[in-house]
Design a protein around this motif. Structure first.
Motif, PDB file in Angstrom:
ATOM      1  N   ILE A 223     -27.784 -18.738  13.094  1.00  0.00           N
ATOM      2  CA  ILE A 223     -28.232 -17.606  12.274  1.00  0.00           C
ATOM      3  C   ILE A 223     -27.777 -17.794  10.836  1.00  0.00           C
ATOM      4  O   ILE A 223     -28.538 -17.554   9.880  1.00  0.00           O
ATOM      5  CB  ILE A 223     -27.689 -16.281  12.848  1.00  0.00           C
ATOM      6  N   ALA A 224     -26.542 -18.252  10.662  1.00  0.00           N
ATOM      7  CA  ALA A 224     -26.020 -18.477   9.306  1.00  0.00           C
ATOM      8  C   ALA A 224     -26.785 -19.592   8.598  1.00  0.00           C
ATOM      9  O   ALA A 224     -27.019 -19.525   7.383  1.00  0.00           O
ATOM     10  CB  ALA A 224     -24.532 -18.819   9.381  1.00  0.00           C
ATOM     11  N   ALA A 225     -27.183 -20.606   9.356  1.00  0.00           N
ATOM     12  CA  ALA A 225     -27.876 -21.754   8.751  1.00  0.00           C
ATOM     13  C   ALA A 225     -29.343 -21.464   8.444  1.00  0.00           C
ATOM     14  O   ALA A 225     -29.872 -21.923   7.419  1.00  0.00           O
ATOM     15  CB  ALA A 225     -27.774 -22.957   9.689  1.00  0.00           C
ATOM     16  N   ILE A 226     -29.995 -20.718   9.317  1.00  0.00           N
ATOM     17  CA  ILE A 226     -31.435 -20.498   9.179  1.00  0.00           C
ATOM     18  C   ILE A 226     -31.771 -19.126   8.609  1.00  0.00           C
ATOM     19  O   ILE A 226     -32.704 -18.980   7.816  1.00  0.00           O
ATOM     20  CB  ILE A 226     -32.135 -20.654  10.556  1.00  0.00           C
ATOM     21  N   GLY A 227     -31.012 -18.135   9.026  1.00  0.00           N
ATOM     22  CA  GLY A 227     -31.338 -16.753   8.701  1.00  0.00           C
ATOM     23  C   GLY A 227     -31.982 -16.098   9.898  1.00  0.00           C
ATOM     24  O   GLY A 227     -32.941 -16.641  10.469  1.00  0.00           O
ATOM     25  N   ALA A 228     -31.470 -14.943  10.296  1.00  0.00           N
ATOM     26  CA  ALA A 228     -31.956 -14.282  11.511  1.00  0.00           C
ATOM     27  C   ALA A 228     -33.452 -14.026  11.467  1.00  0.00           C
ATOM     28  O   ALA A 228     -34.160 -14.204  12.462  1.00  0.00           O
ATOM     29  CB  ALA A 228     -31.203 -12.969  11.728  1.00  0.00           C
ATOM     30  N   SER A 229     -33.962 -13.621  10.324  1.00  0.00           N
ATOM     31  CA  SER A 229     -35.381 -13.259  10.208  1.00  0.00           C
ATOM     32  C   SER A 229     -36.297 -14.479  10.255  1.00  0.00           C
ATOM     33  O   SER A 229     -37.511 -14.334  10.435  1.00  0.00           O
ATOM     34  CB  SER A 229     -35.628 -12.479   8.919  1.00  0.00           C
ATOM     35  N   LYS A 230     -35.740 -15.667  10.089  1.00  0.00           N
ATOM     36  CA  LYS A 230     -36.560 -16.879  10.063  1.00  0.00           C
ATOM     37  C   LYS A 230     -36.538 -17.639  11.397  1.00  0.00           C
ATOM     38  O   LYS A 230     -37.137 -18.704  11.521  1.00  0.00           O
ATOM     39  CB  LYS A 230     -36.083 -17.801   8.940  1.00  0.00           C
ATOM     40  N   ILE A 231     -35.862 -17.088  12.385  1.00  0.00           N
ATOM     41  CA  ILE A 231     -35.836 -17.700  13.714  1.00  0.00           C
ATOM     42  C   ILE A 231     -37.040 -17.190  14.496  1.00  0.00           C
ATOM     43  O   ILE A 231     -37.151 -16.000  14.795  1.00  0.00           O
ATOM     44  CB  ILE A 231     -34.523 -17.371  14.454  1.00  0.00           C
ATOM     45  N   SER A 232     -37.940 -18.085  14.827  1.00  0.00           N
ATOM     46  CA  SER A 232     -39.174 -17.683  15.519  1.00  0.00           C
ATOM     47  C   SER A 232     -38.972 -17.517  17.019  1.00  0.00           C
ATOM     48  O   SER A 232     -39.646 -16.691  17.657  1.00  0.00           O
ATOM     49  CB  SER A 232     -40.271 -18.724  15.276  1.00  0.00           C
ATOM     50  N   ALA A 233     -38.082 -18.305  17.591  1.00  0.00           N
ATOM     51  CA  ALA A 233     -37.844 -18.257  19.030  1.00  0.00           C
ATOM     52  C   ALA A 233     -36.539 -18.967  19.342  1.00  0.00           C
ATOM     53  O   ALA A 233     -36.019 -19.724  18.509  1.00  0.00           O
ATOM     54  CB  ALA A 233     -38.998 -18.903  19.790  1.00  0.00           C
ATOM     55  N   VAL A 234     -36.030 -18.741  20.561  1.00  0.00           N
ATOM     56  CA  VAL A 234     -34.801 -19.398  21.001  1.00  0.00           C
ATOM     57  C   VAL A 234     -35.022 -19.970  22.400  1.00  0.00           C
ATOM     58  O   VAL A 234     -35.413 -19.243  23.328  1.00  0.00           O
ATOM     59  CB  VAL A 234     -33.602 -18.434  21.040  1.00  0.00           C
ATOM     60  N   TYR A 235     -34.793 -21.277  22.520  1.00  0.00           N
ATOM     61  CA  TYR A 235     -34.780 -21.897  23.837  1.00  0.00           C
ATOM     62  C   TYR A 235     -33.352 -21.795  24.360  1.00  0.00           C
ATOM     63  O   TYR A 235     -32.434 -22.401  23.815  1.00  0.00           O
ATOM     64  CB  TYR A 235     -35.202 -23.366  23.779  1.00  0.00           C
ATOM     65  N   SER A 236     -33.167 -20.997  25.403  1.00  0.00           N
ATOM     66  CA  SER A 236     -31.875 -20.900  26.073  1.00  0.00           C
ATOM     67  C   SER A 236     -32.049 -21.486  27.458  1.00  0.00           C
ATOM     68  O   SER A 236     -32.949 -21.095  28.206  1.00  0.00           O
ATOM     69  CB  SER A 236     -31.422 -19.438  26.184  1.00  0.00           C
ATOM     70  N   ALA A 237     -31.184 -22.413  27.826  1.00  0.00           N
ATOM     71  CA  ALA A 237     -31.344 -23.120  29.093  1.00  0.00           C
ATOM     72  C   ALA A 237     -31.085 -22.239  30.312  1.00  0.00           C
ATOM     73  O   ALA A 237     -31.589 -22.518  31.388  1.00  0.00           O
ATOM     74  CB  ALA A 237     -30.438 -24.344  29.132  1.00  0.00           C
ATOM     75  N   ASN A 238     -30.286 -21.157  30.140  1.00  0.00           N
ATOM     76  CA  ASN A 238     -30.110 -20.260  31.287  1.00  0.00           C
ATOM     77  C   ASN A 238     -29.900 -18.816  30.835  1.00  0.00           C
ATOM     78  O   ASN A 238     -29.800 -18.519  29.640  1.00  0.00           O
ATOM     79  CB  ASN A 238     -28.988 -20.734  32.221  1.00  0.00           C
ATOM     80  N   ASP A 239     -29.832 -17.922  31.808  1.00  0.00           N
ATOM     81  CA  ASP A 239     -29.775 -16.490  31.513  1.00  0.00           C
ATOM     82  C   ASP A 239     -28.439 -16.044  30.931  1.00  0.00           C
ATOM     83  O   ASP A 239     -28.400 -15.168  30.070  1.00  0.00           O
ATOM     84  CB  ASP A 239     -30.060 -15.691  32.789  1.00  0.00           C
ATOM     85  N   ALA A 240     -27.348 -16.608  31.429  1.00  0.00           N
ATOM     86  CA  ALA A 240     -26.038 -16.194  30.931  1.00  0.00           C
ATOM     87  C   ALA A 240     -25.933 -16.463  29.431  1.00  0.00           C
ATOM     88  O   ALA A 240     -25.428 -15.629  28.664  1.00  0.00           O
ATOM     89  CB  ALA A 240     -24.937 -16.921  31.688  1.00  0.00           C
ATOM     90  N   MET A 241     -26.428 -17.627  28.999  1.00  0.00           N
ATOM     91  CA  MET A 241     -26.409 -17.945  27.569  1.00  0.00           C
ATOM     92  C   MET A 241     -27.407 -17.072  26.816  1.00  0.00           C
ATOM     93  O   MET A 241     -27.162 -16.687  25.668  1.00  0.00           O
ATOM     94  CB  MET A 241     -26.706 -19.424  27.351  1.00  0.00           C
ATOM     95  N   ALA A 242     -28.538 -16.749  27.439  1.00  0.00           N
ATOM     96  CA  ALA A 242     -29.525 -15.888  26.779  1.00  0.00           C
ATOM     97  C   ALA A 242     -28.905 -14.539  26.433  1.00  0.00           C
ATOM     98  O   ALA A 242     -29.132 -13.995  25.343  1.00  0.00           O
ATOM     99  CB  ALA A 242     -30.742 -15.702  27.678  1.00  0.00           C
TER     100      ALA A 242
END
Length: 371
Positions: A223-242
């Motif tokens: 988030i710090a590197a990209i900016g929260a508003s510029k993140i289009s999607a997140v690939y999370s490998a599992n639910d706990a991390m999601a």
């Protein structure tokens, strides 16, 4: 060798596997004389406690199936390593000393456990790799088609973005580098994401021990590197991390309605509720009853020396870094979204509507027809 197709619905997976010629396999004339009767002891080694599925699904299903197959005379010796490979080595060595008849091993670290697998082999104890493909002379492997899991995650993420293109920045939160499944999940996901979206170098992470704490910290860095508003999607490998990723996004000021599409895996109850509320876009439903029951039947058949039955249960084949042509049973998976909750985890008896639609989720449940 990947021979499994994506399932369009999971309700049929909870039916008796005898109907598809799997768990209904029977002993054939000419098989070897059984080496054991009903007094079979199965050693069951699970890797960690962060993911709730091991305690809630895998262990109790395997235990119940072993009891069913042995007229309640067989037993399961269970241990969970709490994500510590050294602990798992000690637990497995104890099972070897106790002379269990067979071991089902879900490895914390597939490489570091190899010498212990060899010790079991030398002691005449077969080892079946469960969920994760361990190195060393294992006798068989039962798991889900892990590359397909990643493909399902990546494809569903692209679909969620609609007209995905390289302007879309995606955060990549992979699993533990010591878990061989992680690399397969990533490979499958990248086959769908590469060339379609952009994954910045500052937003791609391997997550030690699948730790949600580390996932949240890494998401904060992204988030710090990209900016929260510029993140289009997140690939999370599992639910706990999601769940941890969503927590980091909320701390950054992202509201539920602004939450980018986020993947997951394992169909944990909290994840299903997040899908209902719209916080998490999808999970991967892996029919644990099918895999756990298959593992139990494989273990009992192997321990009894029922070679033909064992072979009928292991019709796939995989390679590990140390061994080739390992007999395997690869189970299919399903993309879980709002649209098929009723047809998957509810239809298969994993959860009841009342489990999912607690007071907090009553309104969004009603909106998608869960009553």
């Amino acid at each position: 060798m990947r021979r499994i197709a994506i399932a369009v619905a999971a309700s049929t997976l909870s039916l008796s596997l005898a109907g598809c010629g799997m768990l209904g396999a029977t002993d054939e004339p000419g098989e070897a004389t059984p080496t054991k009767g009903d007094d079979v002891t199965v050693g069951l080694l699970m890797p960690e406690e962060t993911n709730t599925r091991y305690e809630q699904f895998d262990y109790p299903i395997i235990k119940a199936k072993v009891a069913e197959l042995t007229n309640n005379k067989g037993k399961v010796e269970y241990a969970n390593a709490a994500a510590k490979s050294s602990t798992q080595v000690t637990q497995m060595e104890r099972m070897i000393e106790d002379k269990v008849d067979i071991i089902l091993l879900d490895a914390v670290d597939s490489k570091s456990i190899a010498d212990t697998v060899k010790k079991a082999k030398e002691a005449g104890i077969p080892v079946i790799a469960y969920d994760r493909l361990a190195q060393g002379p294992i006798d068989a492997y039962v798991s889900f088609d892990n590359e397909l899991v990643g493909e399902v995650q990546g494809r569903t993420l692209v679909e969620a973005l609609g007209s995905a293109d390289l302007s879309d920045k995606v955060v990549m939160m992979n699993g533990s580098p010591t878990d061989p499944n992680s690399a397969q999940f990533k490979q499958g996901a990248m086959s769908e994401l590469s060339g379609r979206v952009t994954i910045p170098a500052s937003a791609s992470f391997d997550t030690k021990d699948w730790s949600p704490v580390e996932a949240e910290a890494n998401m904060t860095k992204a988030i710090a590197a990209i900016g929260a508003s510029k993140i289009s999607a997140v690939y999370s490998a599992n639910d706990a991390m999601a769940g941890a990723i969503i927590k980091a996004l909320k701390k950054a000021g992202v509201s539920d309605s602004e939450m980018p599409p986020i993947t997951g895996q394992d169909a944990e109850l909290s994840a299903v509720q997040r899908i209902v509320s719209g916080e998490q876009y999808m999970s991967v439903y892996k029919p644990y009853p099918q895999m756990a029951a298959a593992a139990a039947e494989m273990a009992i058949a192997k321990a009894r020396g029922r070679d033909i039955q064992f072979e009928s249960l292991t019709r796939d084949e995989v390679d590990s870094p140390t061994d080739k042509g390992i007999r395997a049973n690869l189970v299919t998976v399903v993309a879980l979204t709002k649209s098929n909750i009723k047809d998957t985890v509810i239809a298969d008896g994993i959860y009841k509507v009342s489990d999912i639609c607690t007071a907090e989720y009553k309104t969004p449940c009603q909106a998608i027809g869960l009553r």
